[in-house]
Design a protein around this motif. Structure first.
Motif, PDB file in Angstrom:
ATOM      1  N   GLU A  45      -7.670   2.119   8.206  1.00 38.32           N
ATOM      2  CA  GLU A  45      -7.959   0.805   7.633  1.00 38.32           C
ATOM      3  C   GLU A  45      -7.401   0.681   6.228  1.00 38.32           C
ATOM      4  O   GLU A  45      -6.914  -0.378   5.827  1.00 38.32           O
ATOM      5  N   GLN A  46      -7.472   1.762   5.471  1.00 36.23           N
ATOM      6  CA  GLN A  46      -6.931   1.710   4.111  1.00 36.23           C
ATOM      7  C   GLN A  46      -5.426   1.516   4.133  1.00 36.23           C
ATOM      8  O   GLN A  46      -4.864   0.781   3.315  1.00 36.23           O
ATOM      9  N   ARG A  47      -4.755   2.166   5.091  1.00 35.43           N
ATOM     10  CA  ARG A  47      -3.303   1.954   5.193  1.00 35.43           C
ATOM     11  C   ARG A  47      -2.989   0.509   5.537  1.00 35.43           C
ATOM     12  O   ARG A  47      -2.065  -0.106   4.999  1.00 35.43           O
ATOM     13  N   MET A  48      -3.783  -0.075   6.458  1.00 34.91           N
ATOM     14  CA  MET A  48      -3.556  -1.472   6.836  1.00 34.91           C
ATOM     15  C   MET A  48      -3.762  -2.406   5.647  1.00 34.91           C
ATOM     16  O   MET A  48      -3.008  -3.352   5.434  1.00 34.91           O
ATOM     17  N   ARG A  49      -4.798  -2.112   4.835  1.00 37.79           N
ATOM     18  CA  ARG A  49      -5.033  -2.919   3.632  1.00 37.79           C
ATOM     19  C   ARG A  49      -3.834  -2.828   2.690  1.00 37.79           C
ATOM     20  O   ARG A  49      -3.402  -3.818   2.106  1.00 37.79           O
ATOM     21  N   ALA A  50      -3.307  -1.622   2.550  1.00 32.25           N
ATOM     22  CA  ALA A  50      -2.180  -1.430   1.633  1.00 32.25           C
ATOM     23  C   ALA A  50      -0.956  -2.176   2.131  1.00 32.25           C
ATOM     24  O   ALA A  50      -0.220  -2.801   1.362  1.00 32.25           O
ATOM     25  N   ILE A  51      -0.723  -2.169   3.448  1.00 28.11           N
ATOM     26  CA  ILE A  51       0.434  -2.892   4.018  1.00 28.11           C
ATOM     27  C   ILE A  51       0.275  -4.380   3.816  1.00 28.11           C
ATOM     28  O   ILE A  51       1.199  -5.093   3.406  1.00 28.11           O
ATOM     29  N   GLN A  52      -0.945  -4.894   4.062  1.00 25.48           N
ATOM     30  CA  GLN A  52      -1.173  -6.329   3.877  1.00 25.48           C
ATOM     31  C   GLN A  52      -1.000  -6.739   2.428  1.00 25.48           C
ATOM     32  O   GLN A  52      -0.460  -7.805   2.126  1.00 25.48           O
ATOM     33  N   ALA A  53      -1.447  -5.887   1.522  1.00 22.25           N
ATOM     34  CA  ALA A  53      -1.281  -6.201   0.099  1.00 22.25           C
ATOM     35  C   ALA A  53       0.195  -6.222  -0.271  1.00 22.25           C
ATOM     36  O   ALA A  53       0.649  -7.075  -1.038  1.00 22.25           O
TER      37      ALA A  53
END
Ligand code: ATP
Length: 260
Positions: A45-53
């Motif tokens: 989930e943290q990786r997904m947040r970073a990609i979206q950011a």
């Protein structure tokens, strides 16, 4: 050792609330303004947040990023960035000013009042004068019509050709489409009058031209099969060939071919 300052300091840290307030770190106010930690997020989930950011960064702003940039502006965090410019595309030229075009709406009439079909070709509605001339031609009259530039001579001629081809559907070469010049002939899908008639440059007298045609079997055959001879831009033909009504009829009357 029991009287050392280190021992006394250790005791003060564990027991005194005042000391705790003085040396606590980080300060309470900064801890409250910092972004809330997300300890419950998994690594995925943290990786997904970073990609979206990363995707929501302003670089390469286009339709894909317009919603995120709007969101930032509404939050007040990044309101200095100019709004993304709407691209002018063929399919949304009218929607830029808020007037969306209805594709099912019928197109307006042309300047001549002819409705435009869905394929974009205008149906021709002849004027009363044009209809009158067309009627005379289809009934077998010999017609010479002229007019100022832009009065509809070419439009009428195309309708005449269409009508005559329908009338003489079975007769091969019944309608001879000619013009005085090559360019004019190309415009109506014909050939030059001189080429059709087999008269060369056509500077001889009418009688000499008729004899010339008789000697040319191909040309004679064309004249004999012809029921209607169309000559566009006739006045520009060779001097003497169409100089007078008499000379107009002379060549084909001598080879026993009548216009009808
Ligand atoms: N009955 C008609 N219906 C629709 N459009 C017409 C009609 N008659 C003429 N027009 C339009 O008027 C314009 C001029 O017509 P046209 O080219 O036939 O004139 P013209 O007399 O042959 O001109 P020119 O002598 O310069 O060749 C064209 O845009 C043609 O489409």
């Amino acid at each position: 050792m029991s009287q050392s300052g280190l021992r006394a300091l250790t005791r003060d840290w564990s027991s005194s609330s005042t000391d705790t307030e003085l040396y606590s770190w980080p300060p309470t106010s900064q801890t409250q303004s910092a972004p809330a930690p997300t300890p419950t997020l998994t690594a995925k989930e943290q990786r997904m947040r970073a990609i979206q950011a990363g995707l929501s960064q302003p670089q390469g702003a286009g339709p894909l990023f317009s919603s995120s940039s709007k969101k930032r502006s509404s939050d007040g965090a990044d309101n200095l960035e100019p709004p993304a410019k709407k691209r002018l595309m063929p399919w949304n030229t009218l929607s830029l000013d808020g007037k969306d075009e209805d594709p099912t709406e019928e197109k307006p009439a042309t300047s001549m009042g002819a409705p435009v079909s869905q394929r974009g070709t205008a149906k021709v509605f002849l004027s009363q004068e044009q209809k009158h001339i067309l009627k005379l031609v289809t009934h077998g009259s010999n017609i010479f019509y002229t007019g100022s530039a832009g009065t509809g001579k070419s439009v009428l001629l195309r309708e005449i050709i269409r009508a005559l081809k329908q009338k003489f559907t079975t007769a091969l070469d019944a309608v001879a489409i000619t013009a005085s010049t090559g360019i004019a002939a190309c415009n109506i899908g014909g050939v030059t009058l001189h080429s059709f008639g087999g008269i060369g440059i056509g500077v001889e007298t009418a009688e000499q031209l008729a004899n010339k045609i008789r000697k040319n079997k191909k040309a004679t055959g064309r004249w004999l099969r012809t029921k209607v001879l169309i000559i566009d831009e006739g006045p520009f033909s060779a001097p003497g060939f169409l100089a007078s009504p008499d000379s107009i009829q002379y060549p084909w009357s001598t080879v026993n071919c009548s216009i009808n």
